[in-house]
Design an enzyme around this catalytic site. Sequence first.
Site, PDB file in Angstrom:
ATOM      1  N   CYS A 320       0.824  -1.205   0.000  1.00 11.05           N
ATOM      2  CA  CYS A 320       0.000   0.000   0.000  1.00 11.05           C
ATOM      3  C   CYS A 320       0.859   1.256   0.000  1.00 11.05           C
ATOM      4  CB  CYS A 320      -0.929  -0.013   1.206  1.00 11.05           C
ATOM      5  SG  CYS A 320      -1.833  -1.552   1.306  1.00 11.05           S
ATOM      6  N   GLU A 321       1.577   1.484  -1.067  1.00  9.62           N
ATOM      7  CA  GLU A 321       2.400   2.687  -1.267  1.00  9.62           C
ATOM      8  C   GLU A 321       2.398   2.952  -2.763  1.00  9.62           C
ATOM      9  OE1 GLU A 321       4.409   4.403   0.940  1.00  9.62           O
ATOM     10  OE2 GLU A 321       4.347   3.039   2.667  1.00  9.62           O
ATOM     11  N   TYR A 348      21.883  -5.891  -3.423  1.00 13.20           N
ATOM     12  CA  TYR A 348      20.953  -4.980  -2.759  1.00 13.20           C
ATOM     13  C   TYR A 348      19.504  -5.329  -3.107  1.00 13.20           C
ATOM     14  CZ  TYR A 348      25.449  -2.770  -2.243  1.00 13.20           C
ATOM     15  OH  TYR A 348      26.776  -2.568  -1.980  1.00 13.20           O
TER      16      TYR A 348
END
Length: 393
Positions: A320-321, A348
């Site tokens: 939710c972003e 990474y």
Amino acid sequence: MAAYDSPLYIYSRAEIEANWLEFDQAFGDHPHLICYAVKANSNIAVLNVLAKMGSGFDIVSIGELQRVIAAGGNPTKCVFSGVAKTSSEIQQALEIGIYCFNVESAGELNRIESVASAMSVQAPISIRVNPDVDAKTHPYISTGLKENKFGVDVEVSKALYHKAQQSDSLNVCGMDCHIGSQITEVSPFIDALDKVLALISELSAEGVDIKHLDLGGGIGIAYDDEQTIDIASYIQEALAKAGDLKILLEPGRAIVGNAGIFVTQVEYLKQSDKKSFAIIDGAMNDLLRPALYSAYHKAVVVEQNPNGVTDAWDLVGPVCETGDFLAKNRTLTLAQGDYVALMSAGAYGFSMSSNYNTRPRVAEVMVSGETHTLVRKRESIESLFENEYTLND
Ligand SMILES: *Cc1c(COP(=O)(O)O)cnc(C)c1O
């Protein structure tokens, strides 16, 4: 894929080995130590593959040192970097016996001295010098300019070397610099090299003998088709300038970046007249680089589906972003259920992953020749809250 479920990281042992050998062979018989930067990908199997080749390691926490040891790595080939080493980490590293501390501040030098003194041992040290060069990379991964938190500037480093030289508890062994990450031109490295070599000869004239030069990591890789550094010629150029100095390098991304992919599955296709979204089961918590640095990972459909829809897709995850995307505006032919590989995800990727949105961290698999092996199992949901407690009333 079916055997391991989605999403998933997959690493290639052959690629990791080839990348490490490219560094190692470029040195020929010049004294050197390649210290793989553990933070790029700290899976025990990855560390074990490198340990078997004789690699050293660049660690930034005692946890990373414990991982290296658990993976069969040699602690006496470890350099300890990082700006915030605690007294307890310093003490443990001295007990275990590492190659060298890369010291990042005057306060840290004092702390290392007092911990070593209390233990009646000598701590091997190298000062991380900030050569004030522009690495021409993303500001979040540039570390060699005066304004950032890493290392000390040239003048401060001189005072620290003289202080260390005088101390019975410190053993001056090297000089260190690391100017940033994903650097795709050789010139910033050479600028930094010239500056630290000048400093080394100045210190030598003043009676401070530096035995090794650690040039850090930061060598960029091709995420798309961009030009990168020719590693062999960079090392040749460095050796031509460095005389007899032993050279250390701390590559992370250049060893594992292109040795890993992140595979995710299409859950839904959602098209409107403005945007076309492919909603996938992988998210920013699994692969943070696109959300964090707007990083690009090439997206490749694993098996083309004849019923796929061709469009310019944004690959977005369930988190939710709005920043939760793994790729934007990619022309691909997709159908529900397709697997999509995000390329160059070995560095990474998993190591920056989290449990945001109570999402278990994904499984990791390593391919070696004809075999593939689970090297980290997918986390269970229960394990995500096993360390949490409710109140008693
Ligand atoms: C992160 C880091 C590295 C590795 O950087 P790459 O860009 O992955 O090569 C090496 N040394 C230090 C001190 C670092 O912080």
